[in-house]
Design a protein around this motif. Structure first.
Motif, short mmCIF file in Angstrom:
data_model
loop_
_atom_site.label_atom_id
_atom_site.label_comp_id
_atom_site.label_asym_id
_atom_site.label_seq_id
_atom_site.Cartn_x
_atom_site.Cartn_y
_atom_site.Cartn_z
N GLY A 1 1.01 -1.06 -0.15
CA GLY A 1 -0.08 0.07 -0.01
C GLY A 1 0.91 1.47 0.07
N PHE A 2 2.28 1.22 0.11
CA PHE A 2 2.95 2.31 0.14
C PHE A 2 3.21 2.97 -1.01
CE2 PHE A 2 6.97 4.75 0.23
CZ PHE A 2 6.59 5.86 1.27
N GLN A 3 3.15 4.09 -1.38
CA GLN A 3 3.17 4.82 -2.56
C GLN A 3 4.43 5.89 -2.47
OE1 GLN A 3 1.33 4.01 -5.67
NE2 GLN A 3 0.41 2.66 -4.01
N ALA A 4 5.41 5.39 -3.26
CA ALA A 4 6.81 6.42 -3.07
C ALA A 4 6.86 7.53 -4.21
CB ALA A 4 8.10 5.28 -3.22
N GLY A 5 5.77 7.63 -4.88
CA GLY A 5 6.01 8.69 -5.97
C GLY A 5 6.43 9.81 -5.54
N ALA A 6 5.76 10.43 -4.52
CA ALA A 6 6.18 11.90 -4.21
C ALA A 6 7.58 11.82 -3.66
CB ALA A 6 5.25 12.23 -3.13
N ALA A 7 8.07 10.99 -2.85
CA ALA A 7 9.34 10.79 -2.41
C ALA A 7 10.50 10.57 -3.54
CB ALA A 7 9.71 9.59 -1.49
N LEU A 8 9.89 9.96 -4.50
CA LEU A 8 11.03 9.77 -5.87
C LEU A 8 11.09 10.97 -6.60
CD1 LEU A 8 10.03 6.26 -7.05
CD2 LEU A 8 12.40 7.01 -6.26
N GLN A 9 9.92 11.70 -6.74
CA GLN A 9 10.26 13.17 -7.48
C GLN A 9 10.85 13.99 -6.52
OE1 GLN A 9 8.95 13.66 -10.42
NE2 GLN A 9 8.51 11.40 -10.49
N ALA A 10 10.70 13.99 -5.31
CA ALA A 10 11.42 14.99 -4.23
C ALA A 10 13.18 14.40 -4.36
CB ALA A 10 11.04 14.79 -3.04
N LEU A 11 13.28 13.42 -4.53
CA LEU A 11 14.65 12.64 -4.92
C LEU A 11 15.28 13.28 -6.23
CD1 LEU A 11 17.24 11.38 -3.78
CD2 LEU A 11 16.31 9.15 -4.61
N CYS A 12 14.47 13.05 -7.28
CA CYS A 12 14.74 13.67 -8.68
C CYS A 12 15.12 15.13 -8.34
CB CYS A 12 13.62 13.24 -9.55
SG CYS A 12 13.48 11.67 -9.93
N ALA A 13 14.49 15.87 -7.74
CA ALA A 13 14.67 17.54 -7.67
C ALA A 13 15.66 17.67 -6.96
CB ALA A 13 13.31 18.07 -6.98
N HIS A 14 16.16 16.95 -5.87
CA HIS A 14 17.19 17.08 -5.22
C HIS A 14 18.63 16.81 -6.08
CE1 HIS A 14 19.63 17.38 -1.31
NE2 HIS A 14 20.32 16.26 -2.03
N ALA A 15 18.34 15.63 -6.85
CA ALA A 15 19.51 15.21 -7.44
C ALA A 15 19.74 16.21 -8.65
CB ALA A 15 19.19 13.58 -8.02
N GLU A 16 18.94 16.39 -9.23
CA GLU A 16 19.06 17.69 -10.34
C GLU A 16 19.64 18.91 -9.63
OE1 GLU A 16 16.51 19.15 -14.16
OE2 GLU A 16 15.47 19.28 -12.32
N ALA A 17 19.12 19.30 -8.65
CA ALA A 17 19.60 20.48 -8.02
C ALA A 17 21.37 20.58 -7.63
CB ALA A 17 18.95 21.02 -6.90
N GLU A 18 21.66 19.30 -7.00
CA GLU A 18 22.95 18.90 -6.73
C GLU A 18 23.91 18.76 -7.96
OE1 GLU A 18 23.08 16.88 -2.25
OE2 GLU A 18 23.84 15.99 -4.10
N HIS A 19 23.36 17.96 -9.02
CA HIS A 19 24.19 17.11 -9.90
C HIS A 19 23.46 17.39 -11.66
CE1 HIS A 19 27.03 16.04 -6.99
NE2 HIS A 19 26.08 15.28 -6.44
N PRO A 20 23.17 18.40 -12.06
CA PRO A 20 22.62 18.48 -13.15
C PRO A 20 23.13 17.80 -14.28
CG PRO A 20 23.18 20.69 -12.68
CD PRO A 20 23.65 19.66 -11.41
N GLN A 21 24.40 17.60 -14.38
CA GLN A 21 25.09 16.70 -15.19
C GLN A 21 24.75 15.16 -15.00
OE1 GLN A 21 26.20 17.41 -12.35
NE2 GLN A 21 28.06 16.26 -11.57
N ALA A 22 24.08 14.73 -14.00
CA ALA A 22 23.80 13.50 -13.58
C ALA A 22 22.55 13.31 -13.76
CB ALA A 22 24.57 12.93 -12.37
N LEU A 23 21.45 14.23 -13.49
CA LEU A 23 20.15 13.77 -13.68
C LEU A 23 19.37 15.08 -14.21
CD1 LEU A 23 18.26 11.26 -13.02
CD2 LEU A 23 17.26 12.78 -11.29
N GLN A 24 18.56 14.99 -15.26
CA GLN A 24 17.93 16.09 -15.72
C GLN A 24 16.27 15.77 -15.89
OE1 GLN A 24 19.87 16.95 -19.34
NE2 GLN A 24 21.88 17.75 -18.22
#
Length: 312
Positions: free
Chosen positions: A58-81
């Protein structure tokens, strides 16, 4: 290695050891083809994805994954966009358009992502794009409802999913401090402050993936002298950080596992002295838990010599 030897303290205690992250300090480490962590993660996700990618019912990780994507892009735009169509990992040459795998990077990465169930492909891409493993912590229940862990240190993610912090740390030796702090820690790391901690051990195992069902424990050589034993040993470290998601009372727990030959990693006298002091004060229970008892005396001898007399 990202390990901070200031985290090696004596007398040694199994304790949270959290410290606040400095503003601007990075929490993620981009991966590139050919790197050891990426190769081992790719092998796990190709052959044992069901042991690494787990969610409580029943756990939905969508919001957490999107937050991780945003954090990753802010830290390392060369690695995740991110873009309107999806997300891409330029260093890997692969991405997702919706849940469709797109790209022209190394074929084995594309095959691995394509073979994952569609809902897990973003987690798979993030796991390969960065050296860290990931978990979601729920601050309200002090449980771990989601895991993407390819490189565990002799523990099974399948046995931890959905468990309370106290249950997760129950097998740990001398765990009184960890168990007593479980609920407080869950609330603390899901607040607004970012935290980090470091974990270390010395092991004869070179592999980063130490899942107990995939990696039998390697024994210390019985007949090696102190120098020979040290030459076959590895300093295994984890930098663990928490990306807080206070609006949902959650945090993303990151685990960066590294391992290097002990004789090459420990080059300074003060580093050797710190490890000597910590190892010398480990309880018998901790030595047994970490499989260090057969090697302890020889490691202490080698560390004392490397410390140049600074270790006592």
């Amino acid at each position: 290695m990202a390990f901070d030897f200031a985290a090696v303290t004596a007398p040694f205690r199994m304790q949270p050891g959290l410290r606040a992250l400095a503003p601007g300090a990075a929490q993620l480490t981009p991966s590139r083809p050919g790197e050891r962590a990426l190769e081992e993660k790719l092998a796990v996700l190709t052959q044992h994805a069901d042991q690494a990618l787990l969610a409580a019912p029943g756990f939905q990780a969508g919001a957490a994954l999107q937050a991780l994507c945003a954090h990753a892009e802010a830290e390392h735009p060369q690695a995740l966009q991110r873009n309107a169509d999806g997300v891409r990992a330029p260093l890997l040459g692969w991405g997702l358009r919706g849940d469709v795998v797109v790209g022209d990077g190394p074929a084995e990465i594309g095959r691995c992502l394509g073979a994952l169930p569609a809902p897990w492909r973003l987690a798979g891409l993030l796991s390969l794009a960065f050296a860290e493993d990931f978990a979601v912590i729920d601050g309200q229940t002090a449980t771990i409802p989601w895991l993407a862990v390819c490189l565990p240190s002799h523990w099974s993610p399948q046995e931890k999913i959905g468990r309370h912090f106290a249950q997760v740390h129950a097998p740990v030796a001398d765990n009184r401090l960890l168990l007593a702090a479980s609920d407080h820690l869950a609330r603390l790391v899901t607040g607004t402050q970012r935290w980090e901690r470091f974990v270390w051990t010395i092991t004869p195992e070179v592999r980063l993936d130490m899942h107990p069902q995939r990696t039998p424990k390697r024994l210390w050589p019985e007949d090696a002298d102190a120098e020979g034993l040290a030459r076959s040993a590895f300093l295994r470290t984890e930098r663990q950080t928490f990306i807080p998601l206070p609006e949902s009372h959650q945090a993303i727990f990151t685990i960066h596992v590294e391992s290097g030959p002990l004789a090459e990693v420990v080059t300074a006298a003060d580093e050797a002295a710190a490890l000597h002091a910590a190892l010398a004060t480990m309880s018998e229970a901790v030595l047994a838990y970490r499989s260090l008892a057969p090697a302890r005396d020889r490691l202490l001898e080698w560390l004392a010599a490397r410390a140049g007399g600074a270790a006592r």
